[in-house]
Design a protein around this motif. Structure first.
Motif, PDB file in Angstrom:
ATOM      1  N   UNK A   1       6.266  -5.925   5.516  1.00  0.00           N
ATOM      2  CA  UNK A   1       6.451  -5.233   6.794  1.00  0.00           C
ATOM      3  C   UNK A   1       6.164  -3.746   6.556  1.00  0.00           C
ATOM      4  N   UNK A   2       4.965  -3.244   6.931  1.00  0.00           N
ATOM      5  CA  UNK A   2       4.621  -1.853   6.668  1.00  0.00           C
ATOM      6  C   UNK A   2       5.367  -0.862   7.554  1.00  0.00           C
ATOM      7  N   UNK A   3       5.895  -1.304   8.675  1.00  0.00           N
ATOM      8  CA  UNK A   3       6.623  -0.400   9.568  1.00  0.00           C
ATOM      9  C   UNK A   3       7.911   0.078   8.900  1.00  0.00           C
ATOM     10  N   UNK A   4       8.612  -0.823   8.241  1.00  0.00           N
ATOM     11  CA  UNK A   4       9.879  -0.489   7.587  1.00  0.00           C
ATOM     12  C   UNK A   4       9.764  -0.456   6.060  1.00  0.00           C
ATOM     13  N   UNK A   5       8.518  -0.574   5.537  1.00  0.00           N
ATOM     14  CA  UNK A   5       8.269  -0.590   4.088  1.00  0.00           C
ATOM     15  C   UNK A   5       9.180  -1.610   3.404  1.00  0.00           C
ATOM     16  N   UNK A   6       9.160  -2.840   3.954  1.00  0.00           N
ATOM     17  CA  UNK A   6      10.063  -3.882   3.470  1.00  0.00           C
ATOM     18  C   UNK A   6       9.275  -5.098   2.986  1.00  0.00           C
ATOM     19  N   UNK A   7       9.635  -5.574   1.803  1.00  0.00           N
ATOM     20  CA  UNK A   7       9.100  -6.815   1.252  1.00  0.00           C
ATOM     21  C   UNK A   7       9.998  -7.946   1.735  1.00  0.00           C
TER      22      UNK A   7
ATOM     23  N   UNK B   1       0.815  -1.217   0.000  1.00  0.00           N
ATOM     24  CA  UNK B   1       0.000   0.000   0.000  1.00  0.00           C
ATOM     25  C   UNK B   1       0.848   1.266   0.000  1.00  0.00           C
ATOM     26  N   UNK B   2       2.059   1.213   0.568  1.00  0.00           N
ATOM     27  CA  UNK B   2       2.864   2.435   0.657  1.00  0.00           C
ATOM     28  C   UNK B   2       3.289   2.961  -0.710  1.00  0.00           C
TER      29      UNK B   2
END
Length: 186
Positions: free
Chosen positions: A95-101, A45-46
């Motif tokens: 991981x939406x906290x760190x915008x990491x796939x 989503x980011x």
């Protein structure tokens, strides 16, 4: 969006809202390598990107990605990270906290590993079960992120048929535990 491997081994999608159903030959449209296992997809989503990860016949994990109705892009995640090939199907999560796939997978060495990348696109890797000191895997992992606890979790079946959990909070080191032994489950 429904992701699947077609009879021709190309990664494909079906998509719909309420009415007509559309179809895309995602991998075939850009001559990406064919799938040797089941693909899995997620949405970030980011940045508005759709992602699909799958294993090819040489064990490399490939990513297909697109935004909106834009064209499909392709990347060889295994080559980008100089990682061990996959022995089974990968399991991705975001991981939406760190915008990491993050993509968890069982390597050809039997270890549970992960590939990860953020907005900069650089792909890194971790040997999760090796760092945690848990046994080699006999099956593919299942992984997820719990935002309320800021915790990553990966579960898998080991060669002794016990279920193991690998977990780490935010970016702390991974630890492992034998859920079967702890619960007394067969």
């Amino acid at each position: 969006v429904l992701i699947f491997r077609g009879a021709d081994n190309h990664v494909r999608s079906l998509y719909w809202m309420f009415g007509a159903v559309g179809h895309d030959n995602l991998g075939g449209s850009i001559n990406a390598p064919k799938a040797a296992g089941n693909p899995a997809g997620w949405f970030s989503a980011h940045d508005g990107f759709h992602h699909v990860v799958y294993r090819s016949s040489n064990g490399h994990l490939h990513e297909l990605y697109w935004q909106g109705q834009g064209g499909v892009g392709h990347g060889d995640l295994t080559a980008a990270a100089n990682a061990v090939p996959a022995a089974g199907d990968p399991w991705p999560y975001y991981d939406p906290v760190r915008a990491t796939n993050i993509v968890a997978f069982r390597g050809t060495d039997g270890r549970i590993r992960s590939l990860y990348w953020g907005p900069d696109g650089a792909v890194g890797q971790d040997v999760l079960s090796g760092t945690a000191g848990t046994p080699n895997a006999a099956g593919d992992p299942f992984a997820w992120f719990t935002q309320a606890e800021d915790t990553h979790r990966v579960v898998y079946r080991a060669g002794n048929n016990h279920i193991y959990e690998l977990a780490w909070a935010n970016v702390a080191p991974v630890s492992g535990r034998d859920l079967s032994a702890m619960s007394g489950a067969p």
